[in-house]
Scaffold this active site. Structure first.
Site, PDB file in Angstrom:
ATOM      1  N   HIS A 102     -43.086  -9.003 -16.334  1.00  0.00           N
ATOM      2  CA  HIS A 102     -41.478  -8.491 -17.359  1.00  0.00           C
ATOM      3  C   HIS A 102     -40.936  -9.524 -17.128  1.00  0.00           C
ATOM      4  CE1 HIS A 102     -39.014  -7.844 -13.497  1.00  0.00           C
ATOM      5  NE2 HIS A 102     -39.812  -7.849 -13.247  1.00  0.00           N
ATOM      6  N   CYS A 132     -42.916  -6.428  -8.181  1.00  0.00           N
ATOM      7  CA  CYS A 132     -42.965  -6.507  -9.361  1.00  0.00           C
ATOM      8  C   CYS A 132     -43.609  -8.101 -10.344  1.00  0.00           C
ATOM      9  CB  CYS A 132     -42.435  -5.755 -10.893  1.00  0.00           C
ATOM     10  SG  CYS A 132     -42.519  -4.077 -11.011  1.00  0.00           S
TER      11      CYS A 132
END
Length: 531
Positions: free
Chosen positions: A423, A442
């Protein structure tokens, strides 16, 4: 009345033939061999059924088996070149046992030993000598285990030499790592890379004993041509830059404390990294996809690979080196991207980080909305946060789409049990750091829009326009990839560069150290020589 006498008559006939000097029937000769094979293979159903199905004909120990026998023993003798635990197969012991076999029972037991050695060697070389999940819980890698019976049939019916040679991983990196391993072993045997460079920073223009030590070590490591200079000159600066590039350091040509620390790491430690990388390559002996995404956690990069060539690279930020935040290793399929994403805060972050903050100040983390079980926004003024613990907190937290959203303006999804994705992020400054482990697990991308354009270029003539159409809408939207792309989250501290030169990275999470300890315990040793 004749049936009861058939078996005794057959036995008497065999005994009469032996007494007269004729060879006994094959069945009588093979009986002890068959019994020995059956007993030795009893604990392994694959081997036991294999020999039953072949009526206990030999694979290795018969006079007609020389080619297969020689192929196996030769391959096992070189198992150390792959960084495998050679004692697990022990070619020397098998050779000695073959020469010492005196009875059919000896031969039957040796037959099973050699078959087990073949299967162990095939498994270890095809998919690794270790089980990844047993080493570290963050290694979620699913190893592509091959069918043992199929391996036996392929070895028996095909060219045994070609079969054994074809066991190793097909990735181009594997033979390059093998060569690096052999080169490092030769360097270690010849005395290594010389004396360590005295600690401290060295800059272009300096001279003295420390510069000479730096010069000598760079020469031994292959980064600098032979020279007698005692000055940190332009050639030495270029050599330092080349070293820095190959080790993931800021390539400024200045031998600062961090660079000196890496230069002083000896060939033995680099050898360990290479051996571990070879094991990791065996774990990933799979079809990675003509186009795939390669996220090397230790390199802090995310790349798109097309037919073996890097076509896109972005800096990345990975999970922090903490027990509950390290990024896992696994492979999956990227299916879509979410543009203008909202952030549903993981419960672990909600209860461990934000709940204590709101207990001290109910308005803390005001950019996050409180959501009840019905999905409704709840006013913080109506909640007494001190009543709750991590176990019974009944609310979720969510951040609406915005440029300040924790996920930035786009996230790239490959749905998985670990809730990991790539992301954007509003925290751009972190990408300037050399070591970039800051996230909750992440992978944050330094160039997320360009990454999106590169992915979308396969399905539209105007990837930027398509992306911006969704982006400018303001609301959360999903954009599917026309063809899902394999994504591999990997952890290589040693890997070859584009021209084959070795690159090394820090063992950020300490996983390689655990793997090498396990390999050592299994019997892997320097040079593959057993004591």
């Amino acid at each position: 009345m004749t049936k009861p006498f058939r078996r005794p008559l057959a036995v008497l006939a065999a005994l009469m033939l032996m007494w007269l000097g004729f060879a006994a029937p094959a069945q009588a000769q093979l009986a002890p061999f068959t019994q020995a094979v059956a007993e030795a293979a009893a604990s392994d159903e694959v081997i036991a059924s294999y020999y039953r199905d072949r009526s206990y004909s030999t694979l290795f120990t018969g006079p007609q088996d020389e080619v297969r026998r020689h192929a196996l023993l030769s391959a096992l003798a070189l198992a150390g070149t792959h960084g495998l635990p050679v004692q697990r197969y022990d070619a020397a012991a098998l050779t000695a046992a073959y020469r010492a076999a005196l009875t059919e029972g000896d031969r039957g037991r040796l037959e099973v030993r050699m078959t087990k050695a073949l299967l162990d060697y095939a498994r270890d070389l095809q998919t690794g000598a270790l089980v990844p999940s047993e080493i570290d819980p963050g290694i979620k890698r699913e190893v592509p285990v091959h069918d043992r019976h199929a391996n036996l049939v392929a070895f028996e019916t095909g060219n045994p030499v070609a079969f054994l040679r074809g066991l190793a991983p097909t990735a181009t990196a594997y033979p390059q790592l093998m060569k690096a391993k052999l080169d490092l072993e030769a360097q270690i045997a010849s005395g290594g890379w010389g004396a360590a460079v005295p600690s401290g920073a060295l800059k272009p223009g300096q001279d003295g004993p420390a510069v000479v030590a730096l010069r000598d070590r760079l020469i031994r490591m292959g980064y600098l041509h032979r020279t007698a200079t005692a000055i940190y000159d332009a050639d030495m600066q270029k050599a330092v830059q080349a070293f820095q590039l190959a080790h993931g350091l800021t390539a400024d040509g200045v031998a600062g404390t961090g660079t000196i620390e890496q230069i002083n790491i000896g060939p033995e430690a680099r050898w360990q990294s290479v051996v571990v990388a070879m094991e990791r390559e065996r774990w990933m002996n799979i079809d990675r996809g003509h186009r795939h995404i390669w996220v090397n956690l230790t390199d802090f990069t995310a790349k798109i690979i097309d037919d073996g060539k890097v076509t896109f690279t972005s800096r990345s930020v990975i999970g922090k080196n903490a027990a509950d935040r390290r990024s896992p290793e696994f492979s999956d399929m990227m299916e879509f991207m979410v543009i203008n994403p909202s952030w549903s805060v993981p419960r672990s972050i909600t209860t461990r980080e934000y709940l204590p903050m709101m207990q001290r100040n109910p308005n803390a983390a005001g950019h996050l909305k409180l959501i009840d079980r019905a999905g409704r926004v709840v006013s913080r003024a109506s909640v007494d946060f001190t009543r709750y613990t991590a176990a019974n907190f009944p609310f979720a937290m969510r951040q609406a789409p915005s440029s300040g959203n924790a996920l930035g303006l786009v996230k790239f999804m490959f749905p998985n049990p670990y809730n990991i994705y790539l992301h954007d992020t509003p925290s751009k400054s972190l990408f300037a750091n050399e070591v970039r482990d800051f996230s909750h697990g992440c992978i944050r991308l330094g160039s997320p829009f360009d990454f999106a354009y590169a992915l979308l270029a396969r399905q539209t003539d105007d990837p930027k326009g398509l992306f911006e159409q969704h982006l400018n809408g303001g609301g959360e939207s999903r954009l599917d990839l026309a063809a899902p792309v394999p994504v591999h989250l990997v952890y290589f501290t040693a890997f070859p560069g584009a021209k084959g030169q070795m690159n090394y990275r820090r063992d950020v999470y300490g996983r390689d150290a655990l793997i090498f300890d396990a390999l050592s315990e299994a019997g892997v040793v320097l040079g593959g020589v057993q004591g």
